[in-house]
Enzyme design. Structure first.
Site, short mmCIF file in Angstrom:
data_model
loop_
_atom_site.label_atom_id
_atom_site.label_comp_id
_atom_site.label_asym_id
_atom_site.label_seq_id
_atom_site.Cartn_x
_atom_site.Cartn_y
_atom_site.Cartn_z
N SER A 110 47.20 22.23 9.02
CA SER A 110 48.09 22.37 7.87
C SER A 110 47.34 22.17 6.56
CB SER A 110 49.22 21.35 7.94
OG SER A 110 49.95 21.51 9.13
N1 SAH Z 1 48.94 18.73 12.71
C1 SAH Z 1 48.10 19.76 13.21
C2 SAH Z 1 48.85 21.06 13.25
C3 SAH Z 1 48.49 21.87 14.39
S1 SAH Z 1 49.35 23.40 14.56
C4 SAH Z 1 46.86 19.91 12.36
O1 SAH Z 1 46.94 19.62 11.16
O2 SAH Z 1 45.82 20.31 12.85
C5 SAH Z 1 50.64 23.00 15.67
C6 SAH Z 1 50.24 22.36 16.96
O3 SAH Z 1 51.44 22.18 17.72
C7 SAH Z 1 49.29 23.16 17.83
O4 SAH Z 1 48.20 22.36 18.20
C8 SAH Z 1 50.13 23.52 19.04
O5 SAH Z 1 49.40 23.57 20.24
C9 SAH Z 1 51.15 22.40 19.08
N2 SAH Z 1 52.39 22.72 19.77
C10 SAH Z 1 53.08 23.87 19.76
N3 SAH Z 1 54.17 23.78 20.53
C11 SAH Z 1 54.17 22.53 21.06
C12 SAH Z 1 55.03 21.82 21.96
N4 SAH Z 1 56.12 22.39 22.48
N5 SAH Z 1 54.72 20.55 22.26
C13 SAH Z 1 53.60 19.96 21.75
N6 SAH Z 1 52.74 20.57 20.92
C14 SAH Z 1 53.02 21.84 20.58
#
Ligand code: SAH
Length: 208
Positions: free
Chosen positions: A63
């Site tokens: 993000s």
């Molecule tokens: N906070 C992170 C954002 C990552 S993007 C950062 O700043 O790097 C969103 C993340 O959510 C991804 O890693 C994806 O694999 C995860 N995600 C998507 N669906 C999910 C679910 N149902 N349960 C757990 N994680 C999930």
């Protein structure tokens, strides 16, 4: 190289966070400390301190710094909390939380991302207050509930209400909710009831 990143990090805190209204000292200090360049892929490293999201592989993104700061501030962390994070991703938001809260329980559904984040945060950065789980965030982490705070960094079309059963009394949740038109929503549990407030428009990857 390290020095140039340190300078860029300071600038990010001043220009993209403080100047845009992030006021929490705890959040500003945490983001002044965590080296974002470690959490982006090599190919994106020169963009580490641009105020935008960046790809981290497997269709996921880290993000933008302002949104990380905004969501962390909205959690109103005092320092002693147990936090559930859904969407470990790169682990950057996780590190920011771990700088402020007592314990962070972070869940991701993509094993490769969880493993990489664990290696970086536990072995690389030495955090001892972060706990990793691979699985569907919609299920939370019942063994360690209740959590005083929850944060979700992938957007469900509707918030999975079962998670409220794992939220402590007076607890807060910050999550993007929606499909094409996402809003950041904050939920608060008061006297066992959930109150919600609408914060800002956001764009997150969908919760899988
Ligand atoms: N906070 C992170 C954002 C990552 S993007 C950062 O700043 O790097 C969103 C993340 O959510 C991804 O890693 C994806 O694999 C995860 N995600 C998507 N669906 C999910 C679910 N149902 N349960 C757990 N994680 C999930």
């Amino acid at each position: 190289m390290t020095d140039s990143f340190a300078i860029q990090r300071k600038e990010m805190v001043e220009r993209h966070l403080r100047a845009r209204g992030i006021a929490s000292m705890a959040v500003l200090q945490a983001m002044a400390k965590v080296p974002r360049e470690l959490f982006v892929p090599d190919s994106e490293r020169q963009h580490s301190y641009v105020n935008g999201p960046l790809p981290i592989g497997l269709g996921q993104t880290i993000s933008q710094p302002y949104i990380v700061a905004y969501m962390t501030e909205a959690l109103e962390l005092q320092g002693g909390e147990k936090v559930l994070e859904i969407g470990t991703g790169s682990g950057y938001q996780t590190a920011v939380l771990a700088e402020i809260a007592a314990q962070v329980y972070t869940v991701d559904v993509i094993p490769e991302l969880s493993h990489a984040a664990r290696e970086l945060l536990s072995d690389g950065c030495g955090y001892q207050n972060i706990h990793f789980r691979i699985g569907r965030g919609q299920e939370g982490w019942p063994e360690f509930a209740p959590f005083e705070r929850m944060i979700m960094t992938a957007a469900p079309v509707q918030f999975p209400e079962v998670l409220f059963s794992q939220l402590a009394e007076n607890g807060l949740v910050v999550a993007p909710v929606g499909g094409m038109d996402q809003r950041l929503v904050r939920y608060r549990k008061r006297n066992g009831k959930i109150e919600s407030s609408d914060l800002i428009g956001v764009i997150f990857v969908p919760l899988l």
